[in-house]
Design an enzyme around this catalytic site. Structure first.
Site, PDB file in Angstrom:
ATOM      1  CD  GLU A 268      -3.066   0.735   2.354  1.00  0.00           C
ATOM      2  OE1 GLU A 268      -4.254   0.455   1.744  1.00  0.00           O
ATOM      3  OE2 GLU A 268      -2.916   0.702   3.254  1.00  0.00           O
ATOM      4  CG  HIS A 294       7.602 -29.024   1.530  1.00  0.00           C
ATOM      5  ND1 HIS A 294       8.364 -30.095   1.354  1.00  0.00           N
ATOM      6  CD2 HIS A 294       7.947 -28.621   2.857  1.00  0.00           C
ATOM      7  CE1 HIS A 294       8.949 -30.591   2.337  1.00  0.00           C
ATOM      8  NE2 HIS A 294       8.972 -29.391   3.330  1.00  0.00           N
ATOM      9  CE  LYS A 409     -11.255   3.021   2.335  1.00  0.00           C
ATOM     10  NZ  LYS A 409     -10.720   3.772   3.434  1.00  0.00           N
TER      11      LYS A 409
END
Length: 416
Positions: A268, A294, A409
């Protein structure tokens, strides 16, 4: 104590040395002019520690509670969760902290069902004061538990938000205990403000030691004693086009939430459009060793050479569990590790993985904590915050805004 080492193939040249000098001057200016306030939270937040401790001492409900529910998301929860995850195994008397973050009905239902209202302190955290996920979950808590925030239940609610935000006004109107976040401290840099310090103090952690570790790192950095941070920032940003991804391999399960905090801080802060109008940034990737050896290790070893790798490891897990000296038929080839501690096993795996990556010509650095303890946690948080600020300066972006998030938003608002 924390050690910082690197196996960078890259070298600093005269141009990068000059960039380091220039960037140091700019971050010093950010600190001195208060462009961001996280630099001084190590001392500024001591007042919040004392106030929270005094509040608990005078609030019988807080003393008798055994659970703290933090209602927040992103920077309002990730740092607190990271510290709690690192320390709770060492602090058996600490209150349980439960995080209500995501509007996921399955997760919310399970967590809400586990809450005993009569033993729970609710802490609502939102810097803006209007975070939609946080306020929606708070409303659900009010309804589900018949939380009388206008009366007797106000004693079990705390609000943490910006001064004079809508949430702050709500707290003041109903005489609910509240703490404010410095205006110049963004959410992802706020863990050492009241955002993290208040719930962690009330849970029973030694937050003053965490703040001391943070203050010590800031002091050393601005005395020129931590120049490896400047070097790393210069090398990562100058090679961003060839290696735009930084992978953290944390060799301890208790560091998993810390890697998530790092991902938000890095992503961010640095994923921006720079002052020339160009999309730029460094992509954070968080993994846990040895589990993710793995899976992701194969991509690092033989996939595109577009990554740097940072290992975070512990010298001492302080538990002393040994691999039993047992030989199982047909499985004798695993006996080489018998008698060694699991600490030695995971450390050996980390070292072997690092050496194999270095042999592939990949740039690697290592951060080693002697143990998990409060001072080290404060230092590590500031290490990454300073590194992030420096990378932002060198990438020529505004490290402390997030316009891309704000756009989402606005679009969400239009959908309802």
């Amino acid at each position: 104590m924390i050690r910082y080492e690197d196996d960078f193939i890259w070298q600093l040249d005269a141009a990068l040395e000059a960039k380091i000098v220039e960037s140091y001057a700019k971050i010093l200016k950010e600190k001195e002019e208060g462009i961001s306030g996280y630099f001084t939270l190590g001392t500024d937040s001591l007042e919040s520690v004392d106030r929270a401790a005094k509040y608990a001492a005078n609030n019988a409900f807080v003393q008798e509670s055994d659970t703290i529910v933090v209602i927040g998301i992103g920077g309002s929860s990730l740092g607190t969760k990271a510290i709690d995850s690192m320390l709770k195994h060492k602090n058996k008397n600490a209150k349980k902290i439960l995080f209500l973050e995501n509007p996921d009905e399955i997760d919310l239902s399970e967590k809400l069902a586990s809450i005993d209202k009569e033993k729970t302190l609710f802490i609502v955290v939102s810097k803006s004061g209007t975070t939609i996920e946080t306020l929606s979950i708070f409303k659900e808590v009010i309804q589900r538990f018949s939380l009388n925030y206008e009366g007797v239940d106000a004693r079990q609610i705390i609000i943490i938000t910006d001064s004079n935000s809508a949430l702050h006004k709500f707290a003041n109107y109903y005489d609910i205990e509240s703490y404010t976040i410095p205006h110049n401290v963004g959410g992802r840099f706020s863990v050492l403000s009241a955002v993290g310090i208040v719930p962690l103090t009330l849970a029973g952690y030694d937050t003053k030691a965490i703040l001391e570790g943070a203050s010590t790192m800031v002091e050393r950095f601005f005395k020129g004693e931590e120049n490896h941070i400047l070097k790393k920032a210069a090398l990562l940003t100058s090679h961003k086009d060839e290696t735009p991804m930084n992978v953290i391999f944390s060799y301890a399960n208790c560091l998993e939430d810390f890697t998530k905090w790092y991902v938000q801080l890095w992503g961010e802060s640095l994923g921006k459009i720079n002052k020339y109008g160009k999309h730029t940034g460094l992509t954070p990737i968080g993994h846990i060793g040895s589990v993710d050896q793995h899976s992701f290790l194969q991509l690092i070893m033989q996939g595109p050479r577009d990554k740097t790798v940072t290992f975070i490891k512990l010298d001492n897990f302080e538990k002393k569990i040994q691999v039993p000296n047992i030989s199982l038929k047909f499985l004798e080839k695993t006996d080489f590790i018998n008698g060694y501690s699991f600490n030695e096993l995971i450390d050996g795996e980390c070292e072997a993985t690092k050496e194999s990556i270095v042999k592939q010509g990949i740039n690697v650095d290592v951060i080693t904590l002697d143990t998990i303890q409060e001072h080290n946690i404060g230092e590590l948080i500031l290490y990454y915050e300073l590194l992030t600020s420096l990378c932002g300066i060198m990438l020529e972006v505004d490290t402390y805004n997030q316009p891309g998030v704000e756009l989402g938003k606005k679009i969400l608002l239009d959908k309802f």
